[in-house]
Design a protein around this motif. Structure first.
Motif, short mmCIF file in Angstrom:
data_model
loop_
_atom_site.label_atom_id
_atom_site.label_comp_id
_atom_site.label_asym_id
_atom_site.label_seq_id
_atom_site.Cartn_x
_atom_site.Cartn_y
_atom_site.Cartn_z
N ASP A 176 28.13 81.50 -32.67
CA ASP A 176 29.13 81.93 -31.64
C ASP A 176 28.96 81.40 -30.24
OD1 ASP A 176 28.97 84.55 -33.65
OD2 ASP A 176 30.72 85.12 -32.74
N ILE B 198 36.10 85.30 -33.56
CA ILE B 198 34.80 84.47 -34.29
C ILE B 198 33.96 85.82 -34.94
CG2 ILE B 198 35.19 82.15 -33.44
CD1 ILE B 198 33.14 82.64 -31.44
N ASP C 124 31.59 79.12 -36.32
CA ASP C 124 32.52 79.45 -35.32
C ASP C 124 33.06 78.36 -34.39
OD1 ASP C 124 32.27 82.20 -36.04
OD2 ASP C 124 30.64 82.71 -34.66
CA CA Z 1 30.56 85.09 -35.27
#
Ligand code: CA
Ligand code: BDR
Length: 310
Positions: A16, A125, A241
Motif C-alpha cells: 500500500d 487497496i 496495490d
Molecule cells: Ca493493501
C-alpha cells in the motif's frame, strides 16, 4: 491537464505504501484523501501508517480519515498476522510521531461528501469494509462514482487460503455489496498482480536515491522480501496495490477483460473466494478485470516517479 480526483481506501501495508507514494508523486492524480480500514494491521496502526506516509511525502494537502475497525461480519484475525507487513504494518521501522492530523470525519462520511462534490475515482487497496458501509448508508451514491479500481480477488489461486485473496477474504460481505453495486469497477486480482514485482536491484536503486523516501521504501521492502523468500521461494516482492494506481496513470498499460464477479460468502472452504466469470457474453460488462501487465515498463515508471521526491 485534467487531473483525476481520487481517494485511496487503504490498510497500509508495505505494498500500500508504495502504491500511495506512487500516487502522490503522479501529476495525473489529484489525491484528496487516504481513508483507512483494518486489514494488514488493526485500524489504529493502519491509520498511523497513513499519517506517516503523508508526512513522508510532504503532501500535507492530503487528508487522512479513519474508517471501519471491523469487517461487516465482525473482526477477523489470521494465522501469521504480522509476518507479511510486520507488526506495525510497515515493516517495523523506527518513525518519529507524525505531525499530520487525523481528519475529524469518519472515512465513510468523507467518501460520501467527496462523491457528492464531483466526479470521484476510488482506489480500494484494502478490505472493502468502508465501501460496503458506504453502500449500506447511501445506496444511491454508487451511480455518482466515476470508477472503483480494486486490488483484490483471484481467478485461480488465493493467498490467505487456497481459494481466497486477503482483501476479499477479510470482508466477503462488503466485497459482495461492492461487486453488486452499479458503479464501474476495474479489478486487479492476484493473477495480474503476481506479474508485477520488484527485485534486489530495484531495492538498491531506491536506497541509492539517498532521499528519505528512497531509504524508507528500500527499508520497508527488505522484510517484505524476506517474507516472499520464505513463502514463495523468491525475494522478488509483489506490487499488488500499485497496480490499482498504475491503471490510473496509463489506461493501456494493463490489458483488461469484461467479467462478472461474485463473492463466496458461505463456503466451508471457499469463504472469500471471487467467482470471476470470464465467458464471452460479459465482454461489455461494467466490471473489467486486469489480465496482463509488462513489469519492466511498470518498474521504470515507479523508479522515475519515486525519484522525484526530494
Ligand atoms: Ca493493501
Ligand atoms: C493484498 O493483501 C495485502 O496484504 C496487500 O496490501 C494487498 O492489498 C494482496 O493480497
Amino acid at each position: 491537464m485534467a487531473r483525476t480526483r481520487v481517494v485511496i481506501d487503504t490498510d497500509p501495508g508495505v505494498d500500500d505504501a508504495v502504491a500511495i507514494l506512487l500516487a502522490l508523486a503522479s501529476p495525473e492524480l489529484e489525491v484528496l484523501a487516504l481513508t483507512t480500514v483494518a486489514g494488514n494491521s488493526d485500524l489504529e496502526k493502519t491509520t498511523l501508517n497513513a499519517r506517516r506516509l503523508v508526512e513522508l511525502s510532504q503532501r500535507f494537502d492530503v487528508v487522512v480519515a479513519a474508517g471501519c475497525a471491523e469487517a461487516i461480519a465482525g473482526a477477523v484475525r489470521y494465522e501469521g498476522e504480522g509476518d507479511v507487513h510486520g507488526i506495525d504494518g510497515l515493516g517495523d521501522l523506527q518513525w518519529d510521531s507524525p505531525n499530520v492530523p487525523l481528519h475529524d470525519e469518519h472515512a465513510v462520511e468523507l467518501l460520501f461528501r467527496l462523491i457528492s462534490e464531483g466526479p470521484l475515482t476510488i482506489v480500494a487497496i484494502g478490505p472493502l469494509t468502508n465501501l460496503g458501509v458506504l453502500l449500506e448508508r447511501y445506496p444511491d451514491c454508487a451511480a455518482l462514482v466515476e470508477r472503483v479500481v480494486i486490488m483484490g480477488g483471484a481467478s485461480f489461486e488465493g493467498n490467505v487460503s487456497p481459494a481466497a485473496e486477503f482483501n476479499i477474504w477479510a470482508d466477503p460481505e462488503a466485497a459482495q455489496m461492492v461487486f453488486a453495486a452499479s458503479w464501474p469497477i476495474t479489478l486487479m486480482p492476484l493473477d495480474l498482480t503476481h506479474q508485477a514485482s520488484l527485485n534486489d536491484d530495484d531495492l538498491a536503486y531506491f536506497s541509492g536515491l539517498n532521499t528519505e523516501v528512497g531509504r524508507r521504501v528500500a527499508d520497508m521492502l527488505e522484510p517484505y522480501a524476506r517474507f516472499h523468500e520464505v513463502w514463495y521461494q523468491q525475494r522478488e516482492v509483489f506490487m499488488h496495490d500499485a497496480m490499482a494506481v498504475y491503471e490510473l496513470l496509463d489506461a493501456s498499460a494493463i490489458t483488461k477483460q469484461g467479467v462478472e464477479v461474485s463473492v463466496e460468502t458461505s463456503g466451508t472452504y471457499s469463504r472469500g473466494a471471487t467467482w470471476i466469470d470470464r465467458r464471452h457474453q460479459h465482454a461489455n460488462s461494467r466490471t473489467q478485470v486486469g489480465v496482463s501487465v509488462d513489469n519492466a515498463t511498470f518498474v521504470e515508471l515507479l523508479r522515475t516517479r519515486l525519484s522525484t521526491y526530494r
